[in-house]
Design an enzyme around this catalytic site. Structure first.
Site, PDB file in Angstrom:
ATOM      1  N   THR A   1       0.859  -1.184   0.000  1.00 20.85           N
ATOM      2  CA  THR A   1       0.000   0.000   0.000  1.00 20.85           C
ATOM      3  C   THR A   1       0.895   1.234   0.000  1.00 20.85           C
ATOM      4  OG1 THR A   1      -0.144   0.383   2.386  1.00 20.85           O
ATOM      5  CG2 THR A   1      -1.593  -1.318   1.464  1.00 20.85           C
ATOM      6  N   CYS A   2       0.272   2.413   0.043  1.00 17.92           N
ATOM      7  CA  CYS A   2       1.077   3.636   0.060  1.00 17.92           C
ATOM      8  C   CYS A   2       1.884   3.769   1.340  1.00 17.92           C
ATOM      9  CB  CYS A   2       0.183   4.858  -0.134  1.00 17.92           C
ATOM     10  SG  CYS A   2      -1.144   5.010   1.090  1.00 17.92           S
TER      11      CYS A   2
ATOM     12  N   SER B   1      -2.189   1.866  11.101  1.00 20.14           N
ATOM     13  CA  SER B   1      -2.276   2.796   9.976  1.00 20.14           C
ATOM     14  C   SER B   1      -1.818   4.190  10.364  1.00 20.14           C
ATOM     15  CB  SER B   1      -3.720   2.872   9.468  1.00 20.14           C
ATOM     16  OG  SER B   1      -4.160   1.623   8.975  1.00 20.14           O
TER      17      SER B   1
ATOM     18  N   GLN C   1      -9.831   1.709   4.626  1.00 18.88           N
ATOM     19  CA  GLN C   1      -9.320   1.165   3.363  1.00 18.88           C
ATOM     20  C   GLN C   1      -8.395  -0.034   3.552  1.00 18.88           C
ATOM     21  OE1 GLN C   1      -9.553   4.714   3.734  1.00 18.88           O
ATOM     22  NE2 GLN C   1     -11.473   4.330   2.643  1.00 18.88           N
TER      23      GLN C   1
ATOM     24  N   GLY D   1      -5.743  10.732 -11.355  1.00 20.79           N
ATOM     25  CA  GLY D   1      -5.960   9.360 -10.920  1.00 20.79           C
ATOM     26  C   GLY D   1      -7.388   9.245 -10.439  1.00 20.79           C
TER      27      GLY D   1
ATOM     28  N   LYS E   1      -9.753   4.674  -5.773  1.00 16.23           N
ATOM     29  CA  LYS E   1     -10.508   4.842  -4.531  1.00 16.23           C
ATOM     30  C   LYS E   1     -10.090   6.086  -3.771  1.00 16.23           C
ATOM     31  CE  LYS E   1     -11.384  -0.106  -3.889  1.00 16.23           C
ATOM     32  NZ  LYS E   1     -11.138  -1.295  -3.032  1.00 16.23           N
TER      33      LYS E   1
ATOM     34  N   SER F   1      -8.897   8.884  -4.967  1.00 15.68           N
ATOM     35  CA  SER F   1      -9.430  10.061  -5.632  1.00 15.68           C
ATOM     36  C   SER F   1     -10.922  10.212  -5.371  1.00 15.68           C
ATOM     37  CB  SER F   1      -9.164   9.976  -7.142  1.00 15.68           C
ATOM     38  OG  SER F   1      -7.783  10.010  -7.395  1.00 15.68           O
TER      39      SER F   1
END
Length: 428
Positions: free
Chosen positions: A49-50, A107, A114, A187, A190, A192
């Site tokens: 993930t990011c 997180s 998410q 982009g 999700k 965005s």
């Protein structure tokens, strides 16, 4: 179960390190296959993930895997580039970490919804390529159950938060108000979608959407009464925006320093804010050096996210208790499973002995009717089962207590040399 988890996240590695390890969605299946083919890996899963890249593996006891070597070879990196940022968990600690990740306790924005979907997507890909079997299946299903309990039994997700919402909060702080501001979303995934929702709630006037897939850009723009613009014309439309939020899967920069300078020139000195929530990054860091351009990466959102953490600390504490309880429950389940091979070995040994004794007595039982023979068979089964009840109960208790020595002893006693033992019994 012999479990290992190796990875980096937003607390151990800056974005410039994480983006070197990031795996795009369309490359996750191939990466998972590579992990499964690495020596010593029986089952595997990759979460990218990011904010994190993590590798989970069920080890083959005969050949323990070197996941650090896998990272170096797969990403063509020197050990010095990643070693200081890695964390590693094994067995119970790995279980706990995965449960916390799925529950959004690890997180950047605690409670964001998410991450659970991202874990499920990684699980789905791993299953499709045959990388998930019994061990990881049990682990992941328990992780999903834990995350659901955290959501339903606490208020940690009471307000919808995400990296996208934090990005919009940052934009609000910069401008004071988003009334009348033009926004360009680059982009249409999700992130965005979430950003667009929050921007409209904050009073943004118009949203422009650019995406490599035009249909997706049009769909998102229509949902928010915005305007889809061709991705090829991105540099033409960018000067219209006060805020540019980028979240693409591009491997290179979407906006370079030179392009940011050109955009500022066309805006006649009006500042522009880039909020880059992509990993790898979409905006060249050097763009921040251009007068009037302000670039915020995903790591810059950490300060905003910290305020969120203070508000949710009480709920996070309650969630941590749920995770601890579910980890204990999972470990007990694993320990109970450890008793199965020993119990099966005892049952098989006892059944072989019973059948051998019946065979020895066959001549003396020849005069019995079919009904009488069936009664003898049932009687011997009943005697064996009653005799085994206490030992099997003891093995289950040993498993729950984590007494592996007792279980290993039972396995060795009843699974080694059965045929020889039976022959010796016949000779006595």
């Amino acid at each position: 179960m012999s479990l290992i988890l190796l990875g980096v996240n937003h607390t151990t590695a800056p974005v410039e390190v994480r983006e070197r390890l990031a795996i795009p969605a369309d490359g996750l299946a191939d990466a998972t296959r590579s992990l499964l083919q690495h020596p010593g890996v029986r089952e595997g899963l990759i979460l990218s993930t990011c904010n994190r890249v993590e590798f989970v593996a069920e080890e083959d006891d005969a050949n323990l895997p070197d996941l650090r070597k896998f990272l170096r070879e797969y990403f063509s990196l020197q050990a010095s580039a990643i070693e200081p940022h890695l964390y590693e968990f094994r067995e119970r600690d790995a279980v706990r970490h995965l449960f916390r990740v799925a529950s959004s306790l690890d997180s950047m924005v605690v409670g964001e919804p998410q991450i659970l979907g991202q874990v499920k997507e990684s699980y789905s890909v791993a299953r499709e390529v045959g990388a998930v079997s019994k061990s990881l299946e049990r682990l992941l299903q328990s992780a999903f159950t834990t995350a659901k309990k955290v959501r339903t039994e606490t208020e940690i997700g009471s307000s919808s938060v995400s990296i996208a919402s934090v990005a919009v909060d940052l934009a609000h702080r910069i401008f004071g108000s988003l009334e009348g501001r033009q926004v360009l979303l680059v982009g249409a995934g999700k992130m965005s979608l979430l950003a667009a929702r929050h921007l409209m709630q904050q009073g943004a006037t118009q949203i422009l959407v650019a995406n490599r897939t035009p249909e997706r850009a049009q769909q998102l723009a229509a949902e928010f009464h915005g305007l889809a613009v061709p991705f090829a014309d991105l540099q033409e439309h960018a000067p219209k925006a006060d805020i540019i939020i980028t979240s693409t899967g591009a491997l290179g920069y979407v906006f370079t320093r030179a392009q940011a300078q050109a955009i500022l020139h066309r805006r006649k000195g009006k500042p522009i804010f880039f909020i880059d929530i992509a990993v790898p990054r979409d905006v060249e860091p050097a763009a921040n050096e251009v007068d009037g351009a302000f670039v915020y990466s995903i790591d810059d959102l950490q300060q905003v996210a910290s305020a969120n953490m203070v508000q949710r600390s009480a709920e996070a504490a309650a969630a941590e208790k749920i995770v601890s309880r579910e980890v204990d429950r999972f470990q007990l389940r694993l320990q109970s499973l450890d008793a199965v091979p020993a119990i099966v070995a005892v049952q098989e040994f006892a059944e072989q002995m019973r059948q051998a004794e019946l065979e020895r007595a066959r001549g003396r039982l020849a005069s019995l009717s079919a009904e009488q023979a069936a009664a003898v068979d049932a009687l011997t089964k009943s005697l064996v089962n009653k005799f085994l009840h206490r030992p099997m109960q003891g093995m289950r208790e040993a498993a729950r207590a984590g007494d592996g020595v007792a279980l290993d002893t039972m396995r060795r006693v009843f699974s080694r040399g059965n045929e020889e033992s039976l022959r010796n019994d016949e000779e006595i």
